[in-house]
Design an enzyme around this catalytic site. Sequence first.
Site, short mmCIF file in Angstrom:
data_model
loop_
_atom_site.label_atom_id
_atom_site.label_comp_id
_atom_site.label_asym_id
_atom_site.label_seq_id
_atom_site.Cartn_x
_atom_site.Cartn_y
_atom_site.Cartn_z
N LEU A 171 0.85 -1.20 0.00
CA LEU A 171 0.00 0.00 0.00
C LEU A 171 0.88 1.25 0.00
CD1 LEU A 171 -3.12 0.59 0.12
CD2 LEU A 171 -2.75 1.08 2.55
N ARG A 194 2.56 4.35 -2.93
CA ARG A 194 1.97 5.41 -3.77
C ARG A 194 0.95 4.81 -4.75
NH1 ARG A 194 7.83 7.35 -3.59
NH2 ARG A 194 8.07 5.33 -4.57
N SER A 220 1.40 -5.25 3.82
CA SER A 220 2.76 -4.75 3.59
C SER A 220 3.56 -5.12 4.84
CB SER A 220 2.78 -3.24 3.31
OG SER A 220 2.13 -2.56 4.32
N ARG A 236 6.07 -6.27 -10.72
CA ARG A 236 7.12 -6.82 -11.60
C ARG A 236 6.83 -8.31 -11.78
NH1 ARG A 236 8.18 -2.36 -12.99
NH2 ARG A 236 10.06 -1.15 -12.57
N GLU A 257 10.26 -11.09 -19.55
CA GLU A 257 9.75 -10.22 -20.62
C GLU A 257 10.77 -10.11 -21.75
OE1 GLU A 257 8.77 -6.53 -18.66
OE2 GLU A 257 7.33 -7.52 -17.36
N HIS A 287 3.73 -4.70 -20.44
CA HIS A 287 4.40 -3.81 -19.48
C HIS A 287 4.21 -2.33 -19.87
CE1 HIS A 287 7.95 -3.48 -16.45
NE2 HIS A 287 7.13 -2.46 -16.34
P1 NAP Z 1 6.14 2.72 -3.04
O1 NAP Z 1 5.41 3.99 -2.85
O2 NAP Z 1 7.53 2.60 -2.51
O3 NAP Z 1 5.23 1.56 -2.39
C1 NAP Z 1 5.67 0.29 -2.21
C2 NAP Z 1 4.84 -0.39 -1.12
O4 NAP Z 1 5.25 -1.75 -1.04
C3 NAP Z 1 5.00 0.23 0.26
O5 NAP Z 1 3.72 0.39 0.81
C4 NAP Z 1 5.78 -0.82 1.06
O6 NAP Z 1 5.27 -0.85 2.39
C5 NAP Z 1 5.43 -2.10 0.32
N1 NAP Z 1 6.47 -3.09 0.45
C6 NAP Z 1 7.82 -2.94 0.37
N2 NAP Z 1 8.44 -4.11 0.59
C7 NAP Z 1 7.46 -5.02 0.83
C8 NAP Z 1 7.46 -6.38 1.16
N3 NAP Z 1 8.61 -7.06 1.34
N4 NAP Z 1 6.28 -7.01 1.32
C9 NAP Z 1 5.11 -6.33 1.18
N5 NAP Z 1 5.05 -5.02 0.89
C10 NAP Z 1 6.21 -4.38 0.71
O7 NAP Z 1 6.24 2.32 -4.57
P2 NAP Z 1 5.24 2.70 -5.76
O8 NAP Z 1 5.63 4.01 -6.35
O9 NAP Z 1 3.86 2.52 -5.30
O10 NAP Z 1 5.67 1.56 -6.82
C11 NAP Z 1 5.52 0.20 -6.49
C12 NAP Z 1 6.11 -0.69 -7.56
O11 NAP Z 1 5.27 -0.71 -8.71
C13 NAP Z 1 7.46 -0.27 -8.12
O12 NAP Z 1 8.54 -0.67 -7.30
C14 NAP Z 1 7.50 -0.93 -9.48
O13 NAP Z 1 8.17 -2.17 -9.43
C15 NAP Z 1 6.04 -1.14 -9.82
N6 NAP Z 1 5.66 -0.35 -11.00
C16 NAP Z 1 5.23 -0.99 -12.12
C17 NAP Z 1 4.88 -0.26 -13.23
C18 NAP Z 1 4.39 -0.93 -14.50
O14 NAP Z 1 4.61 -0.39 -15.56
N7 NAP Z 1 3.73 -2.05 -14.41
C19 NAP Z 1 4.99 1.13 -13.22
C20 NAP Z 1 5.42 1.75 -12.07
C21 NAP Z 1 5.76 1.00 -10.95
P3 NAP Z 1 6.15 -1.36 3.63
O15 NAP Z 1 7.43 -0.59 3.57
O16 NAP Z 1 5.32 -1.10 4.83
O17 NAP Z 1 6.34 -2.82 3.42
#
Ligand code: NAP
Length: 313
Positions: free
Chosen positions: A152, A154, A174, A232, A261, A279
């Site tokens: 949970l 961004r 999380s 991912r 991919e 993707h």
């Molecule tokens: P973010 O704001 O850093 O959010 C990541 C969340 O994951 C945090 O709430 C964190 O909470 C949780 N987390 C971290 N480690 C964890 C674990 N071991 N187990 C469970 N939860 C965990 O990142 P975001 O900006 O939302 O982006 C998230 C991810 O989306 C990126 O890293 C990227 O890989 C992916 N993404 C994909 C695309 C696409 O094109 N498909 C585009 C953009 C991003 P806690 O610290 O409390 O665990």
Amino acid sequence: MESIKVLLAGPVLPYLEQELDKRFKLLKFWNYPDKTQFFKDHANSIRAIVGSSGYGADAALIEALPNLEIVSSFSVGVDKIDLGKCKEKGIPVTNTPDVLTDEVADLTIGLILALLRRICECDRYVRSGKWKTGNYKLTTKFSGKTVGIIGLGRIGTAVAKRAEAFNCSICYYSRTEKQDSKYKYYPSVVELASNCHVLIVACPLTSETRHIVNREVIDALGPKGVLINIGRGPHVDERELVSALLEGRVGGAGLDVFENEPHVPEELLGLENVVLLPHVGSASVETRKAMADLAIENLVAHFQGKPLLTPLF
Ligand code: NAP
């Protein structure tokens, strides 16, 4: 700045390549098949690497560049960069958070609707002329379902906000419970999967989260549940997901990302209860431009001795 050598790890948006080329001495790594010669000519003078969701900087590359000062990623996910090695060497890493959050969250909702309401399949039905032979079968409602989010952050929060507008109940997993969140927290992914209809992967890829969706989680989600992966590919044990889909142990999957991919398991291609995307979570003209500008602004700030805009560290 034109004399500063910047290494572009792999092909990216042409706009980003052009803008980097205007400001720096840009070296496109893939244009140098003889890597030994490449390192002889440039290793000592490269000061920055630009990576993306597909190409980054592993320990060997970082070690090979003794004067590397910064790694700027054209993505929010930094799983292709050896963060430990960068930290050890005191090399700052920047990424592109926030500017892509809405785009990825919008696509996530699109993927859920496409999967549950079979939008892609319906489109194929009309195009193939099958509609003339009878109406398309009934599908599944999204509004009011329980949505479980792994991560949970961004993007996860932006998805939750959108799903609330569909009268969905939101729960999440999380590493730590978010004290300021009104959503229900489950302390394990299995518990989350057991208690939701739509399970969404939105956490970063790390050694901890690789295959965070495994057989146990998929079975907990069950035949009435669907999996959405916009994180991912390696978050999901793809072999296990394919077997579960073939055996009807899980209801369906909407996947923007895959383990290897651009290769997608052959078995998925013939299934109706999957939606497969190449993707494209952040891939709109507006968002990719904003990401490119931010990746460049980080580099420019670094070389002007100003604070980085979006440093990871
Ligand atoms: P973010 O704001 O850093 O959010 C990541 C969340 O994951 C945090 O709430 C964190 O909470 C949780 N987390 C971290 N480690 C964890 C674990 N071991 N187990 C469970 N939860 C965990 O990142 P975001 O900006 O939302 O982006 C998230 C991810 O989306 C990126 O890293 C990227 O890989 C992916 N993404 C994909 C695309 C696409 O094109 N498909 C585009 C953009 C991003 P806690 O610290 O409390 O665990």
